[in-house]
Design an enzyme around this catalytic site. Structure first.
Site, mmCIF file in Angstrom:
data_model
loop_
_atom_site.group_PDB
_atom_site.id
_atom_site.type_symbol
_atom_site.label_atom_id
_atom_site.label_comp_id
_atom_site.label_asym_id
_atom_site.label_seq_id
_atom_site.Cartn_x
_atom_site.Cartn_y
_atom_site.Cartn_z
ATOM 1 N N ALA A 116 0.729 -1.171 0.191
ATOM 2 C CA ALA A 116 -0.107 0.184 0.222
ATOM 3 C C ALA A 116 1.179 0.701 -0.342
ATOM 4 O O ALA A 116 1.525 1.484 0.941
ATOM 5 C CB ALA A 116 -1.210 -0.073 0.814
ATOM 6 N N SER A 117 0.700 2.304 -0.634
ATOM 7 C CA SER A 117 1.713 2.863 -1.305
ATOM 8 C C SER A 117 1.169 4.349 -0.517
ATOM 9 O O SER A 117 1.881 5.166 0.222
ATOM 10 C CB SER A 117 1.585 3.516 -2.737
ATOM 11 O OG SER A 117 0.382 3.981 -2.977
ATOM 12 N N THR A 118 -0.398 4.672 0.457
ATOM 13 C CA THR A 118 -0.596 5.557 1.309
ATOM 14 C C THR A 118 -1.448 5.012 1.949
ATOM 15 O O THR A 118 -2.255 3.959 1.644
ATOM 16 C CB THR A 118 -0.999 6.771 0.181
ATOM 17 O OG1 THR A 118 -2.089 6.305 -0.302
ATOM 18 C CG2 THR A 118 -0.087 7.323 -0.492
#
Length: 198
Positions: free
Chosen positions: A9-11
């Site tokens: 998950a990037s954010t």
């Protein structure tokens, strides 16, 4: 089948979009159970873009993915299982690098949401469909980045704090999106200006 899982998950906002680490892990475990596959281990990358590379070494600059490659170097694995390929990459260069590394170890990708995906298969229809999905992923990443940049610029133009490093004499309270005077540092800044006047 022996598989390893990979989630990213990037954010924090991706949790709202259905890509939280916990959701991805649940999907991977359920898929393995349904298929009767052995999930050997799952690797994680949290808060990291799927387009990030080390430009000096031309390697994918993610700790969890590097752990995947290390694991593959000494274990027999049939698939790296992920929710979808956008968890592994969000740019063409990262895709090429990951394909190269996985082929080195004779492992394929199994995408839950793209069941026909394979780095070895050359079916033209699958190639077209998967290519379109990857283009949409890249488009979405660029669109999100553009919107964030516009939002930060607008906030800065209105005199608000738009993120990044804070000037000496100010601080940001955790959880707040505004800067305030740091009295301890502010006195240092005042002394510097007073000395400059002399």
């Amino acid at each position: 089948m022996n598989v390893i899982g990979y989630v990213r998950a990037s954010t924090q906002g991706q949790a709202k979009d259905g890509y939280s680490l916990a959701y991805q892990l649940d999907e991977i475990q359920a898929y393995c159970k349904q298929q009767g596959w052995t999930l050997l281990q799952t690797f994680y990358d949290e808060g990291i873009s799927g387009a990030k590379i080390n430009e000096d070494t031309l390697e994918v600059d993610r700790g969890g993915l590097q752990n995947v490659l290390h694991y593959l170097s000494s274990n027999k694995v049939d698939y790296v299982l992920t929710l979808n390929t956008s968890r592994l990459w969000r740019s063409d260069i990262v895709k090429v690098l990951i394909h190269r590394e996985f082929k080195k170890y004779g492992v394929d990708i199994k995408s839950i949401e793209q069941p026909q995906y394979s780095i070895y298969k050359k079916d033209p229809s699958d190639l077209l469909i998967n290519g379109l999905m990857e283009l949409l992923d890249q488009y979405q990443r660029l669109e999100i980045a553009m919107k964030l940049r516009r939002g930060r610029n607008k906030k800065a133009q209105q005199g608000g704090y738009a993120g990044g490093n804070v000037a000496l004499g100010y601080k940001v309270k955790k959880g707040k999106k505004a800067i305030e005077v740091d009295n301890r540092q502010a006195s240092t800044v005042q002394r510097v200006f007073e000395r400059r006047k002399r």
